[in-house]
Enzyme design. Structure first.
Site, short mmCIF file in Angstrom:
data_model
loop_
_atom_site.label_atom_id
_atom_site.label_comp_id
_atom_site.label_asym_id
_atom_site.label_seq_id
_atom_site.Cartn_x
_atom_site.Cartn_y
_atom_site.Cartn_z
CG ASP A 241 -3.06 11.17 -8.56
OD1 ASP A 241 -2.39 11.76 -7.75
OD2 ASP A 241 -2.59 10.14 -8.58
CB SER B 101 0.57 6.03 -3.65
OG SER B 101 1.80 7.11 -3.65
CG HIS C 45 -3.03 9.38 -5.40
ND1 HIS C 45 -2.28 9.44 -5.87
CD2 HIS C 45 -2.16 9.08 -4.10
CE1 HIS C 45 -0.90 8.62 -5.91
NE2 HIS C 45 -1.05 9.08 -4.32
CG HIS D 262 -0.33 -0.19 2.33
ND1 HIS D 262 0.35 1.29 3.05
CD2 HIS D 262 0.04 -0.80 3.69
CE1 HIS D 262 0.56 0.50 4.67
NE2 HIS D 262 0.84 -0.35 4.56
#
Length: 481
Positions: A429, A282, A457, A208
């Protein structure tokens, strides 16, 4: 008429930029002063509650020299020697200078003080050099700048002392969700495992992003994978060190080495994972690249979602350039304002963590009450279940601190890995612009970039989980890595 409209539009855009600049200057000037005041406020409160002065990164930097397991740090004209054992070797090059070098109004106003510190620093450097030569008879390996706070934080890792500080600070949440790891003395990440349990054919590791958790995957993608995929693939979603239900040690600097070590200890080793696919979002993309570089023969496919890759212009310091790109000190867009507060203000961001993270159960309850329990709160839980120490160091040491290394990672992926590389990015984003994905493709020409319209995002995954799950299954099926 068309030319008039275009001129009017350009004028409005320019006016908006000027207004954003002006408001941003005022707001961040106030925040500079507020952070300065909060520094001393927290020092007093920490001393009252915890009976000791806690270090922060507002202190001046010191010249340091390493040589054969020794760090020599100057302390206002005197040398302070910290000896390290081979088992606790420190890799201080992994610590980002953005932790303690963030230009602000306060620092500009204090130029005369800074100049005086620089003069003393040069004197101290000479003292260090002489002392180090006496200590090791010459053989100096490297000289660099380090903040004294870093040395203080590393004391628990030196001399065979305990590996981690298990007690939460007064400003951190100590609920069962956030602190269960300390009561059980658990020293591995929280891992959610789904999919195939017997006759596992392939493994997939999900990583994540910043201030998130494994629920970003388990609440979206995991329920939407097909039965065929779940019978073949074993799926791992981890809470990164410092986030979710994973350990949140107070004395950790959350460097890339520490994050990777925990992934290895929590997934690769206990589950005997030999080869794997990686899916990362990310900040997780940086860890994914580092993991792929460390295990080039084991990665079967690499899927990056909104990777934060900003090539630094020639002559620019990569860490500082990255900080300015992800945290531009602007009030608009809101996501840039939030990232700027998180990145530039150690004490303001700690205050926000105190209000939000320590009281996350209240915010989750209010969310359920207001929405009549119609929506899941997994995004709020992922956003709130971390400590300020974990978020602050991970942001600086992973996103900013690896800015000068990402190109090397990408080159190794291009030259040494044969796996398929796919990059997804939301067209809207505002935190990590689409150009970042094309920057990745410029280093890895075989990388396939997919820009998804009207997604940002978060909604690049959340809200399109069913279709995205199918895309991932196709990538895994077609993988030749």
């Amino acid at each position: 008429m068309a030319a008039f409209k275009e001129n009017a539009r350009s004028s409005l855009i320019l006016a908006g930029k000027v207004l954003n600049e002006a408001i941003s200057f005022l707001v961040f000037t106030v925040l500079d002063i507020l952070d300065f005041l909060l520094c001393y406020t927290y020092k007093v409160i920490d001393f009252i509650i915890e009976a000791e002065w806690k270090p922060c990164y507002c202190s001046s930097t010191k010249e340091a020299i390493t040589s054969s397991g020794t760090i020599l740090v100057s302390e206002q004209g005197e040398s302070k020697i910290v000896c390290l054992t081979s088992s606790s070797k420190l890799h201080l090059e992994e610590i980002s200078d953005t932790l303690y070098t963030r230009p602000s109004l306060v620092s500009e106003v204090s130029k005369s003080t800074v100049n005086e510190l620089k003069r003393r620093k040069l004197d101290n450097a000479a003292v260090i050099q002489q002392s180090c030569e006496r200590l090791k008879n010459g053989s100096v390996r490297s000289t660099f700048t380090v903040n004294s706070t870093i040395v203080e934080m590393l004391q628990g890792k030196i001399g065979g002392q305990k590996s981690h500080d298990l007690n939460p600070r007064w400003s951190d949440c100590d609920c069962k969700t956030c602190n269960s790891w300390s009561s059980s003395s658990k020293d591995s990440l929280f891992v959610r495992v789904d999919g195939s349990k017997e006759n596992v054919q392939e493994d997939v590791i999900f990583i994540h992003g910043f201030i998130s958790s494994s629920a970003f995957w388990t609440e979206t993608l995991f329920p939407n994978f097909s039965k065929a995929a779940k019978s073949k693939y074993r799926l791992f979603a981890v809470d990164l060190l410092g986030f979710g239900r994973s350990p949140k040690p107070n004395d950790s600097l959350y460097t890339i080495r520490e994050h990777l070590d925990m992934i290895e200890k929590s997934v690769l080793e206990p589950y005997k994972v030999k080869s794997f696919h990686i899916v990362a979002h990310s900040l997780g993309c940086i860890l994914a690249l580092a993991l792929a570089v460390k295990y080039p023969g084991s990665v079967k496919s690499l899927t990056l979602i909104a990777p934060p890759y900003f090539p630094a212009p020639k002559g620019e310091q990569a860490t500082q350039y990255m900080m300015r790109r992800v945290a531009p000190r602007r009030v608009w867009p809101p996501i840039a304002f939030g990232s700027s507060i998180a990145c530039w203000y150690e004490h303001v961001s700690r205050t926000i963590c105190l209000v939000i993270c320590k009281n996350h159960r209240l915010w989750e309850f209010l969310t359920k009450l207001i929405t009549r329990n119609r929506i899941k709160t997994y995004l709020i839980e992922g956003f709130c279940c971390h400590t300020h120490n974990a978020a602050w160091h991970t942001l600086h040491n992973i996103i900013c601190g690896t800015a000068g290394k990402i190109e090397g990672y990408l080159d190794i992926v291009r030259n040494r890995l044969k796996c398929e590389v796919t990059v997804f990015h939301g067209e809207d984003d505002e935190l990590i612009p689409v150009e970042c994905s094309y920057n990745v493709q410029s280093r890895i020409p075989r990388a396939h970039v997919k820009v998804v319209e009207k997604k940002d995002h978060i909604t690049i995954v959340v809200g399109r989980q069913r279709s995205f799950a199918r895309e991932l299954e196709e990538i895994w099926r077609n993988s030749t890595g």
